[in-house]
Design an enzyme around this catalytic site. Structure first.
Site, PDB file in Angstrom:
ATOM      1  N   ARG A   1      64.161  30.517  36.458  1.00 45.53           N
ATOM      2  CA  ARG A   1      64.694  29.251  36.956  1.00 45.53           C
ATOM      3  C   ARG A   1      65.072  28.298  35.824  1.00 45.53           C
ATOM      4  NH1 ARG A   1      60.918  27.221  41.415  1.00 45.53           N
ATOM      5  NH2 ARG A   1      59.566  27.923  39.770  1.00 45.53           N
TER       6      ARG A   1
ATOM      7  N   HIS B   1      50.848  50.516  38.343  1.00 43.08           N
ATOM      8  CA  HIS B   1      50.955  50.925  36.932  1.00 43.08           C
ATOM      9  C   HIS B   1      49.970  52.043  36.575  1.00 43.08           C
ATOM     10  CE1 HIS B   1      47.597  48.129  36.182  1.00 43.08           C
ATOM     11  NE2 HIS B   1      47.429  48.721  35.017  1.00 43.08           N
TER      12      HIS B   1
ATOM     13  N   GLU C   1      35.588  47.324  34.287  1.00 38.95           N
ATOM     14  CA  GLU C   1      36.206  46.419  33.315  1.00 38.95           C
ATOM     15  C   GLU C   1      35.130  45.516  32.743  1.00 38.95           C
ATOM     16  OE1 GLU C   1      40.414  45.144  34.363  1.00 38.95           O
ATOM     17  OE2 GLU C   1      39.486  45.270  36.321  1.00 38.95           O
TER      18      GLU C   1
ATOM     19  N   ASP D   1      42.481  44.078  45.100  1.00 38.50           N
ATOM     20  CA  ASP D   1      43.080  44.091  43.759  1.00 38.50           C
ATOM     21  C   ASP D   1      43.081  45.493  43.143  1.00 38.50           C
ATOM     22  OD1 ASP D   1      44.100  42.769  41.377  1.00 38.50           O
ATOM     23  OD2 ASP D   1      42.137  43.113  40.470  1.00 38.50           O
TER      24      ASP D   1
ATOM     25  N   HIS E   1      45.033  51.035  42.968  1.00 44.57           N
ATOM     26  CA  HIS E   1      44.779  51.903  41.811  1.00 44.57           C
ATOM     27  C   HIS E   1      43.764  53.015  42.115  1.00 44.57           C
ATOM     28  CE1 HIS E   1      47.080  48.902  39.849  1.00 44.57           C
ATOM     29  NE2 HIS E   1      46.107  48.088  39.504  1.00 44.57           N
TER      30      HIS E   1
HETATM   31  C1  BG6 Z   1      45.665  45.001  37.693  1.00 44.33           C
HETATM   32  C2  BG6 Z   1      44.629  44.127  38.352  1.00 44.33           C
HETATM   33  O1  BG6 Z   1      46.505  45.577  38.651  1.00 44.33           O
HETATM   34  O2  BG6 Z   1      45.017  46.020  36.949  1.00 44.33           O
HETATM   35  C3  BG6 Z   1      43.707  43.522  37.311  1.00 44.33           C
HETATM   36  O3  BG6 Z   1      45.275  43.098  39.079  1.00 44.33           O
HETATM   37  C4  BG6 Z   1      43.108  44.609  36.455  1.00 44.33           C
HETATM   38  O4  BG6 Z   1      42.665  42.768  37.926  1.00 44.33           O
HETATM   39  C5  BG6 Z   1      44.189  45.526  35.911  1.00 44.33           C
HETATM   40  O5  BG6 Z   1      42.407  43.997  35.386  1.00 44.33           O
HETATM   41  C6  BG6 Z   1      43.577  46.735  35.202  1.00 44.33           C
HETATM   42  O6  BG6 Z   1      44.591  47.467  34.562  1.00 44.33           O
HETATM   43  P1  BG6 Z   1      44.276  48.335  33.263  1.00 44.33           P
HETATM   44  O7  BG6 Z   1      45.581  49.012  32.974  1.00 44.33           O
HETATM   45  O8  BG6 Z   1      43.863  47.380  32.195  1.00 44.33           O
HETATM   46  O9  BG6 Z   1      43.188  49.284  33.635  1.00 44.33           O
END
Ligand code: BG6
Length: 479
Positions: free
Chosen positions: A51, A174, A212, A231, A236
């Site tokens: 923007r 991802h 984490e 999340d 994932h």
């Molecule tokens: C994200 C989450 O999709 O993945 C985060 O929203 C998380 O909360 C992250 O920390 C972890 O990704 P990676 O690649 O660091 O394991």
């Protein structure tokens, strides 16, 4: 040696949210690395869109800062930046759209990367169509969160499908772009050793851990609205579960792979509350509590979850999958641990098997594989057994190979190639929400609060009990 870099066709990648956090941390550096690797055609361009009003030069400075690291060759960075242009545009209004329409070319791959909040997906898709920018061949890329429940995911799918067909929509998770996650498929389907053992007669249970060490401290209310279930688990961990449990696809094509993943999600049993442990980290020393980080002293959002999941199909009946993820845990570790059954009969009198065979696939850090085996304890003293590991850290074993790419590098190049294998299909996402929604509802209906756990621990007590009542133990998180 054959080059590992397969160039992609010339493209115009339109990046919405070009100055946002994800763009700075992942997308710009990822694109730069692929440029340096020589994967771009010389006519490729990236059109940053947001923007704010920026001159292209000023915008290139923002990109330069995002990419800059001490190992980077300035000449290469300058060359990359000549491919970058900027367009200021109002995503929900009219401003800037005609400029974008005039700039994109018709003889290159067109990809629209929406690194913006989902509330913008529909509006942007409609404008792309209205201004004739979207063509039948162009691609649209969206990020998570893809909805926060089944209804919202359906609504997002419907909005996108008004203007794009499913084969044009790339929903990013991802984790699917991570090298070792793809390696899981290679391990299972390019080796004959494991597949005959990959079932409930041979496997006692599977543990999938994404631990984490970082907290959720930082800007934004996103996490407190989501919690670990939305999340991490719905997306994932679900993907890791699917790749571990799915049947071999007949070929490695997007729909063949995604059909098999979908069958696993559809085979998941509902999870009763007693098979779930939810936790929230408490304050420790300088480190604030989850509630402080979330800015809500009454928050009941979980920063940790562990659960026992059953896949009700022929292959897996009787073999539970235990999933576990959380913030502020002892270490950052992601792994899939496959616990094989003990031998049916022990022939060595007076000895016990120290531990059955366990195959551990480490996703991060130190990607690799370890197979825990039982051997004779060397030396005199009779036939005593002990444990030995066959350990393979990929970085050591594959010294001469290319450095693994970041997940985003791989995924963005797949978008340009038009390969959807590592992206979630709409029905997959909806099915995952259909499974997750009743679980979330079960604890909101009962007003259940997460159990507190210490920062730097392995999670709350309930997670240990969840395993304990099944006569099993979690693998330790870190030392
Ligand atoms: C994200 C989450 O999709 O993945 C985060 O929203 C998380 O909360 C992250 O920390 C972890 O990704 P990676 O690649 O660091 O394991």
């Amino acid at each position: 040696m054959v080059s590992r870099v397969i160039p992609v066709n010339a493209f115009d990648l339109v990046l919405f949210g070009a100055t946002g956090d994800l763009a700075r941390r992942k997308i710009w550096p990822g694109l730069f690395h692929r440029f340096v690797a020589g994967q771009f055609d010389e006519n490729s361009r990236i059109l940053g869109v947001s923007r704010s009003d920026h001159e292209t030069e000023k915008f290139r400075d923002i990109v330069r800062k995002a990419i800059k690291d001490p190992e980077i060759d300035d000449a290469q960075l300058d060359a990359f930046l000549t491919r970058v242009e900027y367009i200021s545009l109002d995503a929900k209004g009219e401003r800037g759209w005609q400029v974008l329409a005039d700039v994109v070319r018709s003889d290159t791959v067109r990809a629209f990367y929406l690194s913006v909040a989902p509330s913008f997906f529909g509006a942007i898709a409609r404008r792309l169509e209205q201004f004739g920018i979207a063509t039948p061949d162009s691609r649209i890329v969206v990020e998570k969160p893809f909805g926060h429940d089944l209804d919202s995911a359906k609504a997002l799918n419907a909005e996108l499908r008004e203007c794009f067909q499913e084969h044009q929509i790339y929903r990013i998770d991802h984790y699917l772009g991570k090298e070792t996650v793809q390696n899981l498929m290679a391990l299972r389907f390019a080796n004959s050793l494991f597949e005959p053992l990959w079932n409930s007669s041979q496997i006692d249970h599977v543990q999938i851990t994404v631990a984490e060490s970082l907290s959720v401290e930082g800007p934004g209310e996103y996490y407190d609205q989501s919690g670990a279930m939305r999340d991490m688990v719905q997306n994932h961990l679900m993907q890791l579960l699917c790749l571990t449990a799915m049947e071999p696809p007949s070929k490695f094509t997007p729909n063949a792979v995604r059909n098999e993943k979908l069958k696993i999600i559809e085979a998941l049993e509902p999870v009763p509350v007693e098979n779930i442990a939810r936790g929230q980290y408490r304050a420790a020393g300088e480190q604030g509590s989850y509630k402080e980080h979330a800015g809500d002293p009454n928050s009941t959002t979980e920063s940790f979850i562990a659960m026992k999941v059953e896949v009700a199909n022929w292959r897996w009946a009787g073999t539970p999958f235990y999933l576990r993820t959380g913030k502020c845990l002892r270490e950052r570790v992601s792994e899939i641990a496959v616990f094989f059954r003990n031998p049916p009969h022990m022939i060595f009198p007076g000895t016990e098997t120290p531990q059955g065979n366990v195959l551990v696939i480490r996703l991060q850090p130190d990607e690799g594989m370890t197979l825990h085996t039982t051997i004779k304890d060397p030396g005199p003293g009779g036939m005593r057994l002990t444990e030995a590991s066959l350990d393979m850290t990929f970085a050591d074993s594959l010294k001469d190979s290319a450095k693994p790419q970041d997940a985003y590098e791989r995924l963005i190049m797949d978008v340009i190639r038009g390969d959807q294998t590592l992206f979630m299909r709409g029905d997959e996402v909806e099915s995952a929400w259909a499974w997750a929604d009743p679980i979330i509802a079960s604890w909101t209906d009962r007003n259940m609060k997460p159990q507190q756990y210490d920062v730097g621990s392995a999670g709350p007590e309930d997670a240990l009990l969840l395993m304990h009542k099944d006569g099993r133990r979690w693998r330790s998180i870190g030392a």
